[in-house]
Design a protein around this motif. Sequence first.
Motif, PDB file in Angstrom:
ATOM      1  N   HIS A 158     -49.061  16.310  47.764  1.00 40.84           N
ATOM      2  CA  HIS A 158     -49.166  17.665  47.200  1.00 40.84           C
ATOM      3  C   HIS A 158     -48.783  18.731  48.212  1.00 40.84           C
ATOM      4  O   HIS A 158     -48.496  19.870  47.842  1.00 40.84           O
ATOM      5  CB  HIS A 158     -50.601  17.908  46.718  1.00 40.84           C
ATOM      6  N   GLN A 159     -48.774  18.369  49.496  1.00 40.85           N
ATOM      7  CA  GLN A 159     -48.418  19.313  50.550  1.00 40.85           C
ATOM      8  C   GLN A 159     -46.918  19.334  50.835  1.00 40.85           C
ATOM      9  O   GLN A 159     -46.440  20.206  51.572  1.00 40.85           O
ATOM     10  CB  GLN A 159     -49.184  18.965  51.838  1.00 40.85           C
ATOM     11  N   TRP A 180     -51.376   5.023  53.148  1.00 41.49           N
ATOM     12  CA  TRP A 180     -52.222   5.806  52.243  1.00 41.49           C
ATOM     13  C   TRP A 180     -52.324   7.271  52.652  1.00 41.49           C
ATOM     14  O   TRP A 180     -52.360   8.154  51.785  1.00 41.49           O
ATOM     15  CB  TRP A 180     -53.612   5.176  52.151  1.00 41.49           C
ATOM     16  N   ASP A 181     -52.406   7.543  53.941  1.00 40.20           N
ATOM     17  CA  ASP A 181     -52.510   8.933  54.381  1.00 40.20           C
ATOM     18  C   ASP A 181     -51.318   9.751  53.902  1.00 40.20           C
ATOM     19  O   ASP A 181     -51.464  10.917  53.502  1.00 40.20           O
ATOM     20  CB  ASP A 181     -52.618   9.010  55.907  1.00 40.20           C
ATOM     21  N   ASN A 188     -54.578  21.667  31.140  1.00 41.84           N
ATOM     22  CA  ASN A 188     -53.841  22.627  31.985  1.00 41.84           C
ATOM     23  C   ASN A 188     -54.432  22.793  33.383  1.00 41.84           C
ATOM     24  O   ASN A 188     -54.078  23.734  34.097  1.00 41.84           O
ATOM     25  CB  ASN A 188     -53.753  23.995  31.300  1.00 41.84           C
ATOM     26  N   VAL A 189     -55.320  21.907  33.770  1.00 42.34           N
ATOM     27  CA  VAL A 189     -55.894  21.930  35.116  1.00 42.34           C
ATOM     28  C   VAL A 189     -55.303  20.763  35.916  1.00 42.34           C
ATOM     29  O   VAL A 189     -55.407  19.608  35.506  1.00 42.34           O
ATOM     30  CB  VAL A 189     -57.430  21.830  35.082  1.00 42.34           C
ATOM     31  N   TYR A 190     -54.670  21.069  37.026  1.00 41.59           N
ATOM     32  CA  TYR A 190     -54.040  20.050  37.870  1.00 41.59           C
ATOM     33  C   TYR A 190     -55.110  19.171  38.519  1.00 41.59           C
ATOM     34  O   TYR A 190     -56.049  19.680  39.149  1.00 41.59           O
ATOM     35  CB  TYR A 190     -53.190  20.737  38.938  1.00 41.59           C
ATOM     36  N   ILE A 191     -54.993  17.857  38.356  1.00 43.52           N
ATOM     37  CA  ILE A 191     -56.013  16.941  38.878  1.00 43.52           C
ATOM     38  C   ILE A 191     -55.462  15.905  39.862  1.00 43.52           C
ATOM     39  O   ILE A 191     -56.214  15.132  40.438  1.00 43.52           O
ATOM     40  CB  ILE A 191     -56.742  16.194  37.744  1.00 43.52           C
ATOM     41  N   GLY A 237     -62.350  17.254  43.751  1.00 39.22           N
ATOM     42  CA  GLY A 237     -63.075  18.499  43.952  1.00 39.22           C
ATOM     43  C   GLY A 237     -63.277  18.825  45.412  1.00 39.22           C
ATOM     44  O   GLY A 237     -63.559  19.972  45.770  1.00 39.22           O
ATOM     45  N   ALA A 238     -63.117  17.820  46.257  1.00 42.54           N
ATOM     46  CA  ALA A 238     -63.271  18.020  47.707  1.00 42.54           C
ATOM     47  C   ALA A 238     -62.038  17.549  48.473  1.00 42.54           C
ATOM     48  O   ALA A 238     -61.623  18.172  49.441  1.00 42.54           O
ATOM     49  CB  ALA A 238     -64.508  17.287  48.213  1.00 42.54           C
ATOM     50  N   GLU A 239     -61.447  16.441  48.006  1.00 49.67           N
ATOM     51  CA  GLU A 239     -60.283  15.889  48.696  1.00 49.67           C
ATOM     52  C   GLU A 239     -59.464  15.041  47.734  1.00 49.67           C
ATOM     53  O   GLU A 239     -59.927  14.687  46.636  1.00 49.67           O
ATOM     54  CB  GLU A 239     -60.729  15.032  49.883  1.00 49.67           C
ATOM     55  N   TYR A 240     -58.229  14.744  48.154  1.00 46.39           N
ATOM     56  CA  TYR A 240     -57.379  13.854  47.375  1.00 46.39           C
ATOM     57  C   TYR A 240     -57.713  12.415  47.749  1.00 46.39           C
ATOM     58  O   TYR A 240     -57.771  12.072  48.936  1.00 46.39           O
ATOM     59  CB  TYR A 240     -55.904  14.143  47.641  1.00 46.39           C
TER      60      TYR A 240
END
Length: 365
Positions: free
Chosen positions: A105-106, A98-99, A153-156, A83-86
Amino acid sequence: MIIAIIILLVVIIVFLMLYNMSIHKKIDTFNNINQKITSLNVLQDFMDTISEEKSADSKIQKINEILIEKYDIKYSTIVVYDGAEYIIKATNVDEKHWDTLKSLHQEPIFQDSIQTATPKYITVEKEGERLPYQKMEFGRAKSAMFFPLYIDNVYIGYWIIESGKPHDFDGIDTTILEVVRNNIVAVLRTLDKQQVVENIVRDDLFTGLKSEEYLYGEGKRQIDKYTTSAICMFSITNIVDINETYGRHTGNEVIRRLSELVKQNIASEYVFIRYMGPKFVIVFSGIDVADVTDFMNQLKQKIENMQVKQAEEDLYEDEEPEMVSPKINAVMTTYYKGTAMEGVTKKLEEYLDNADKKESAVNCI
């Protein structure tokens, strides 16, 4: 004669070809059955892990380890958007990468996969090349499969598996892996509810005690180290009268002093929380109800012998403070490992709520 031999050889060759095809078909069937059995075993391992008394984060890490072992995967990483970050929920990749892993997703190469909810397979063709998302690393991963994760159907987030060999996933059955992906989503959905409980635990302002939610998360894991435990809920029955007669600040001081007294009189391994309002819960881990009944009666007497001075904030000018004492009503029962803690506390709460307002005892139900 020669013609007959040729015909015989052709027949033999045809027979061998058909036999070979039959063998391959049986091998494919066996492999398919074996993959299904593996998937069923993995699903069972998932369910066993979910039922363990561990934190949500440790469960998802164990599930990732199961995937690595059962499917012989070199690297496996599960990334979730909170909800705030991956954030990386589970991985066996060195932390220095890890970074990169939580920024996939980018990457343009994976964006179509995310938008269409379909897996993406990428690989290098030869040594010395690197995968598109790799910035500074060579040699760690030469092929990868990217699976976007969706709930309703919500990308998580996403699950990515990697190999140190080029084309290592060329022959893999993606259908099986998509089933695994769906199982990961189901697990994340289940553990999300557990994490909500874990994350909303707060320390009470007046007492410093944990809130009710602690009892259903970390507290329960401590309690479930034992087969049975005695659980006691008690309520300050005269707190409303104290608040109305002597003032709310005085009522808060009564609650604070009572909490300190109880903490001083019970062992540190027992769980003591402020359940709600004037209700408190003590769990005597690994102890029978019969063995703590006398102790609770003694504790009740100590509580009711307390003398709490009326708070200065509740006094009018030149008014002399009065002394107040709490009265409690308590109820006890046995908690059995693995059963619903919230069901037990609900039963105790209902007893106290329905008891006569003048009742002041230690009851066992």
